[in-house]
Design a protein around this motif. Structure first.
Motif, short mmCIF file in Angstrom:
data_model
loop_
_atom_site.label_atom_id
_atom_site.label_comp_id
_atom_site.label_asym_id
_atom_site.label_seq_id
_atom_site.Cartn_x
_atom_site.Cartn_y
_atom_site.Cartn_z
N ALA A 98 -11.27 7.16 15.44
CA ALA A 98 -10.09 7.41 16.43
C ALA A 98 -8.97 8.17 16.21
CB ALA A 98 -9.57 6.10 16.98
N ALA A 99 -8.93 8.54 14.78
CA ALA A 99 -7.92 9.22 14.34
C ALA A 99 -8.08 10.82 14.45
CB ALA A 99 -7.80 9.14 12.93
N ALA A 100 -6.80 11.60 14.66
CA ALA A 100 -7.08 13.07 14.97
C ALA A 100 -7.10 13.80 13.65
CB ALA A 100 -5.62 13.35 15.62
N LEU A 101 -7.31 15.02 13.81
CA LEU A 101 -7.33 15.80 12.59
C LEU A 101 -5.92 15.82 11.95
CD1 LEU A 101 -8.99 19.28 13.87
CD2 LEU A 101 -10.11 17.40 12.66
N GLY A 102 -5.99 15.30 10.61
CA GLY A 102 -4.72 15.19 9.97
C GLY A 102 -3.98 13.93 10.18
N GLY A 103 -4.53 13.07 10.80
CA GLY A 103 -4.09 11.79 11.16
C GLY A 103 -3.69 10.89 9.98
N ARG A 104 -2.81 9.97 10.37
CA ARG A 104 -2.35 9.12 9.31
C ARG A 104 -2.66 7.64 9.80
NH1 ARG A 104 0.85 12.71 12.12
NH2 ARG A 104 2.64 11.39 11.99
N VAL A 105 -3.28 7.03 8.88
CA VAL A 105 -3.83 5.43 9.32
C VAL A 105 -3.47 4.47 8.35
CG1 VAL A 105 -6.10 4.09 9.65
CG2 VAL A 105 -6.05 6.64 10.00
N ASN A 106 -2.79 3.34 8.82
CA ASN A 106 -2.37 2.23 8.00
C ASN A 106 -3.23 1.21 8.37
OD1 ASN A 106 0.04 -0.24 7.97
ND2 ASN A 106 -0.40 0.90 6.26
N PHE A 107 -3.80 0.46 7.27
CA PHE A 107 -4.52 -0.72 7.09
C PHE A 107 -3.42 -1.63 6.77
CE2 PHE A 107 -8.84 1.03 5.59
CZ PHE A 107 -9.00 1.52 6.85
N PHE A 108 -2.71 -2.28 8.09
CA PHE A 108 -1.53 -3.32 7.63
C PHE A 108 -2.31 -4.48 7.59
CE2 PHE A 108 1.21 -6.40 8.83
CZ PHE A 108 2.61 -5.93 8.29
N ALA A 109 -3.21 -5.05 8.26
CA ALA A 109 -4.12 -6.23 8.17
C ALA A 109 -4.93 -6.11 6.92
CB ALA A 109 -4.83 -6.61 9.49
N GLY A 110 -5.07 -7.64 6.58
CA GLY A 110 -6.11 -7.58 5.39
C GLY A 110 -7.35 -8.41 5.80
N LEU A 111 -8.37 -8.37 5.24
CA LEU A 111 -9.44 -9.06 5.67
C LEU A 111 -9.68 -10.56 4.68
CD1 LEU A 111 -12.10 -6.18 5.85
CD2 LEU A 111 -11.06 -7.59 7.91
N PRO A 112 -10.32 -11.47 5.35
CA PRO A 112 -10.62 -12.67 4.45
C PRO A 112 -10.92 -12.49 3.04
CG PRO A 112 -11.54 -12.94 6.69
CD PRO A 112 -11.20 -11.38 6.54
N SER A 113 -10.66 -13.20 2.24
CA SER A 113 -11.08 -12.96 0.75
C SER A 113 -12.41 -13.15 0.65
CB SER A 113 -10.26 -14.13 0.03
OG SER A 113 -10.74 -14.15 -1.37
N GLY A 114 -12.93 -12.19 -0.17
CA GLY A 114 -14.32 -11.99 -0.41
C GLY A 114 -15.24 -11.24 0.72
N LYS A 115 -14.22 -10.67 1.81
CA LYS A 115 -15.03 -9.96 2.92
C LYS A 115 -14.26 -8.55 2.88
CE LYS A 115 -16.55 -14.22 5.27
NZ LYS A 115 -16.46 -14.96 6.27
N GLY A 116 -13.96 -8.14 1.75
CA GLY A 116 -13.14 -6.81 2.13
C GLY A 116 -13.84 -5.53 2.02
N GLU A 117 -15.22 -5.79 1.50
CA GLU A 117 -16.01 -4.63 1.39
C GLU A 117 -16.70 -4.24 2.68
OE1 GLU A 117 -18.62 -4.69 -1.84
OE2 GLU A 117 -17.03 -5.14 -3.55
N ILE A 118 -16.52 -3.39 3.35
CA ILE A 118 -16.89 -3.08 4.75
C ILE A 118 -17.52 -1.38 4.57
CG2 ILE A 118 -15.72 -4.54 5.94
CD1 ILE A 118 -13.59 -2.39 6.67
N PRO A 119 -18.26 -1.01 5.52
CA PRO A 119 -18.68 0.37 5.62
C PRO A 119 -17.71 1.34 6.27
CG PRO A 119 -19.90 -0.95 7.08
CD PRO A 119 -19.04 -1.81 6.34
N LEU A 120 -17.14 2.24 5.61
CA LEU A 120 -16.33 3.21 6.15
C LEU A 120 -16.94 4.67 6.04
CD1 LEU A 120 -12.74 2.02 4.82
CD2 LEU A 120 -13.85 1.85 7.17
N ASP A 121 -16.54 5.58 6.81
CA ASP A 121 -17.25 7.08 6.73
C ASP A 121 -16.23 7.98 6.07
OD1 ASP A 121 -18.26 9.48 7.26
OD2 ASP A 121 -18.70 9.22 9.22
#
Length: 347
Positions: free
Chosen positions: A256-279
């Protein structure tokens, strides 16, 4: 004194405890209000790493109160002074602390995490925290509820800082809990062009709209990325804040981010479940800046206190429930069931 304590068997219980007394360099605070956040609910569920089995400690890190004893040399902390606590106390000597990032201290202490916190009538601040500026005097004319959101605002101030939202920007906030709604309010104060809030709960979407969201999205009913592109004439969001611990949303944020967009992962994921697929190609070809943020520093809290103090009613609107400390179990049950937005315990 009365305290809501995490006990050795993992249960939370109301107990009577001795009133803490300040040693040299320390300060004690008569608690006036303490906010309850997701960290506290995690502690109550027995899922927080700082509360292993057998831990007996009082949680609560969003603390506002009046100075009871001042055995430090800080003249601003006279007995009776209303103060807000910055909860994270750095060691002052590690690389993170000397670089101004005490929230990443390798040997940190924390109100309600490593020592007793604010779900009690009195809290003691160690000398290290007093010396580091973790006890912040509140301006005259304000009351505890006016500034009880200081610590959550500080956390969001830290998360937004590298995103630097401002005029001309579209901000997408994913999640309309207290953190996401705080991000909405701060973005509005910074003069952004529009704020879009994504949230599955209809009441929370309605609240976001009342607080200034230009558009709200139900991501279960429509595709988040498609809707954001539609609302931005195909450009996408300049700033994206992920304020919900849902794995799929982290990937959606990049799309959903624009060209040159800035993204903050403020939230964390549950312990042991932090590895997720990202493009990763989205980061590469769109030149996205992706940041994380965790906790906050005394400096963040000082900035947040100034913001909250300048317009107390703006953030006080997020406090939906006030419960006496003696009724903490019932308040926690309602918060755990999602029946509150921001719960505050008051001795």
């Amino acid at each position: 004194m009365l305290a809501y304590e995490h006990q050795a068997d993992g249960a939370m219980a109301l107990v009577e405890r001795p009133v803490p007394v300040a040693a040299e360099g320390e300060v004690t605070i008569d608690v006036a209000a303490t906010g309850v956040c997701g960290t506290d609910l995690k502690i109550a569920r027995g899922e927080h790493r700082m509360y292993p089995a057998g831990t007996v400690r009082v949680p609560g890190h969003e603390v506002v109160g009046h100075v009871r004893e001042n055995r430090s040399e800080d003249p601003r902390l006279a007995p009776g002074t209303l103060v807000a606590l910055a909860p994270n106390v750095g060691c002052g000597t590690c690389h993170a602390c000397t670089a101004g990032r005490s929230n990443l201290c390798t040997d940190y202490a924390g109100v309600g995490l490593t020592f007793d916190g604010g779900f009690a009538e009195v809290v003691r601040v160690p000398a290290r925290g007093v010396a580091a500026g973790n006890v912040l005097p509140v301006a005259d004319g304000l009351e505890a509820l006016d500034v009880v959101m200081t610590e959550p605002v500080a956390a969001v101030v830290r998360g937004l800082r590298p995103l630097d939202p401002g005029p001309g920007d579209t901000v997408l906030v994913c999640g309309a809990g207290p953190i996401g709604l705080t991000a909405l309010l701060l973005a509005r104060m910074r003069g952004v062009d529009q704020v879009i809030v994504s949230q599955t709960s209809a009441p929370r979407r309605e609240l976001a709209a009342r607080l200034g969201a230009d558009h709200t999205i139900n991501p279960r009913a429509e595709d988040l990325t498609d809707r954001v592109l539609e609302l931005t004439n195909g450009r996408g969001a300049d700033c994206v804040v992920v304020a919900t611990p849902v794995a799929a949303v982290f990937a959606d944020a990049l799309r959903a981010a624009a060209l040159g967009g800035r993204v903050n992962f403020f939230a964390g994921l549950p312990s042991g479940k932090g590895e997720i697929p990202l493009d990763a190609n989205l980061v590469h070809y769109r030149e996205l800046m992706v940041t994380g943020s965790t906790a906050n520093t005394p400096e963040d809290n000082a900035e947040a206190l100034a913001i909250v103090s300048s317009d107390p009613q703006r953030f006080r609107r997020l406090v939906t429930d006030r419960v006496p400390l003696a009724d903490a179990p019932a308040g926690f049950a309602r918060a755990a069931a999602g029946e509150t937005l921001k719960l505050v315990l008051e001795p």
